[in-house]
Write an enzyme that holds these catalytic residues in place. Structure first.
Site, PDB file in Angstrom:
ATOM      1  N   ASP A 105       0.853  -1.186   0.000  1.00  0.00           N
ATOM      2  CA  ASP A 105       0.000   0.000   0.000  1.00  0.00           C
ATOM      3  C   ASP A 105       0.893   1.242   0.000  1.00  0.00           C
ATOM      4  O   ASP A 105       2.096   1.143   0.205  1.00  0.00           O
ATOM      5  CB  ASP A 105      -1.007   0.010   1.159  1.00  0.00           C
ATOM      6  N   HIS A 160      11.358  -8.266   0.102  1.00  0.00           N
ATOM      7  CA  HIS A 160      10.987  -6.848   0.043  1.00  0.00           C
ATOM      8  C   HIS A 160      12.213  -5.987   0.365  1.00  0.00           C
ATOM      9  O   HIS A 160      13.065  -6.384   1.173  1.00  0.00           O
ATOM     10  CB  HIS A 160       9.868  -6.576   1.058  1.00  0.00           C
ATOM     11  N   PHE A 162       6.633   2.853  -4.330  1.00  0.00           N
ATOM     12  CA  PHE A 162       7.995   3.134  -3.852  1.00  0.00           C
ATOM     13  C   PHE A 162       8.459   4.565  -4.117  1.00  0.00           C
ATOM     14  O   PHE A 162       9.493   4.978  -3.605  1.00  0.00           O
ATOM     15  CB  PHE A 162       9.019   2.139  -4.432  1.00  0.00           C
ATOM     16  N   TYR A 182       2.894   4.804   0.790  1.00  0.00           N
ATOM     17  CA  TYR A 182       3.496   5.391   1.985  1.00  0.00           C
ATOM     18  C   TYR A 182       2.423   6.141   2.762  1.00  0.00           C
ATOM     19  O   TYR A 182       1.580   6.834   2.176  1.00  0.00           O
ATOM     20  CB  TYR A 182       4.601   6.368   1.599  1.00  0.00           C
TER      21      TYR A 182
END
Length: 225
Positions: free
Chosen positions: A64, A186, A77, A66
């Site tokens: 999801d 991740h 990102f 930031y």
């Protein structure tokens, strides 16, 4: 809510008519009225607006957005230019430097990637400020699954970078042998050292694109200042 303005519109138009999306829209209307929600409503679909269906060469799948003030702007990102790069993005830049000798950029805005055909998609497209995962399970997953399924049907070769458990679970929807799936942990500081750092996904993606006679991605952000 934004309206899709490129070839994604025809591909996804039926989703906007379904009951789950009507429920999601009502949920979001209430959230934006009573809470701080990111990204801004006009930026929710930026990943699709910046990167059309036919243009997509690479998919980088996030979770999801930031949840900090001013960070999210609709691309996984990525942060806006005046916002410091969050830890996951710092690790992405570290891997880029080690993999392709790309200089660490002075900002974390990834729109130049999106404009070259990198679909920076989150599985959930909105979040309440300071509350990660607060909009999960509200319908976004169903919507973004349709995006992935549509891309799987594309005749154009696509590289899917699946980072982390949640992204890797989407591999079941990617069955087209034209596409390349790259897996890694991740880039979060909690997991990056388990194999994200050193994965060389950026050079692998470009090598695959070149092998398919597709122009590779220029991952250097500073070139596009």
């Amino acid at each position: 809510m934004a309206i899709l303005k490129n070839d994604w519109s025809q591909i996804l138009e039926s989703e906007f008519e379904k009951d789950y999306y009507a429920q999601l829209r009502n949920f979001l209307k209430n959230e934006y009225q009573h809470h701080s929600v990111y990204p801004a409503a006009a930026n929710i679909f930026n990943a699709l607006h910046y990167t059309s269906y036919q243009q997509t060469k690479v998919v980088i799948l996030g979770q999801d957005p930031y949840h900090g003030k001013g960070q999210a702007h609709g691309l996984s990102f990525s942060v806006q230019k005046d916002i410091p790069a969050p830890p996951s993005l710092v690790n992405i830049f570290k891997e880029l430097k080690d993999d392709l000798e790309c200089p660490v950029p002075s900002h974390g805005c990834l729109t130049s990637w999106a404009k070259q055909g990198v679909l920076l998609l989150n599985t959930v497209l909105t979040v309440r400020q300071g509350e990660p995962a607060s909009h999960r399970g509200k319908g976004w997953e169903r919507f973004t699954d349709q995006v992935i399924k549509a891309l799987n049907n594309s005749e154009n070769p696509i590289v899917f970078m699946l980072w982390g458990k949640q992204a890797s679970e989407k591999a079941s929807m990617i069955s087209n042998p034209n596409h390349l799936i790259l897996y890694a942990p991740h880039p979060s500081p909690l997991s990056a050292y388990r194999g994200f750092l050193g994965c060389r996904h950026f050079s692998k993606a470009n090598a695959y694109l070149v092998s398919q006679r597709i122009e590779p991605i220029d991952w250097r952000l500073e070139v596009f200042e």
